[in-house]
Scaffold this motif. Sequence first.
Motif: not given
Length: 279
Positions: A205-208, A253-260
């Motif tokens: 989970f990544v929550s902005f 930031g979303v891109l980074g979260a998905l790629d990571a």
Amino acid sequence: MELTKVTALMKATALELAILTGHLVLYPSGIAAERLSPSSRPTGPPAGDSTDPATGPDATITPGMRPVVLLHGFVDNRSVFVLLRRVLGRHGRDCVESLNYSPLTCDLRSAAELLGRRVEEIRARTGHAEVDIVGHSLGGLVARYYVQRLGGDTRVRTLVTLGTPHAGTTVAPLADAHPLVRQMRPGSPVLRELAGPAPGCRTRFVSFWSDLDQVMAPVETARLDHPDLLVHNVRVSGIGHLALPVHPTVAAGVLGALDAGGPVAPGAHEGESGAASVA
């Protein structure tokens, strides 16, 4: 210091109004459900075949990164993701799809079941065993319910939420007439379900959450804090609720979260949720 806060709030409010105006123009274009191109029709296993559609011999493998499903918020539709879709597409996400749940939906559990069916259809059509999901506001709760309560953690690698009331929001008390709003209130039965144990949940989970989000009351309610979940909380400074799906810094930031997003062992979790300022 106080003047600085007032100035930041005024700028954020002006941006919210500008985004709202643009979104009202685009809103009609997102009312209809997204149509699949003729070359992307489902090609799953024959009726009655119990083979996993994502891994069985009849799967049609689509090369590239995991598919991304975009899920809008309350009284909204897929048009809210126009800009984010473009950013994802330009960075190699060649399968990005939006899901509209009915404006007549009165239970987010029903929307979560619909999401589950869409995920299975995408897996059958693309051959990918897993997808990523980005949910704005209520959409994040719908996706979280699917992951935590309907077994979606075996299908969803990373779930990104944008301004989602994980602990419930007290904004607009007069809106409680709508069942979905009541489900987003602190202590609602749905939120109590989600706060319960979730051992072995494999989704990341990544929550902005934004410090000027006036729809989240208090703003910290958009943080996700759960002892059984692998969570990274990202603080966004200087923008409001409507800006979260369209702001270029958040998109990055979303891109980074998905790629990571990598595989998560069952039961793994961070002792402290991460936090960062991105805008």
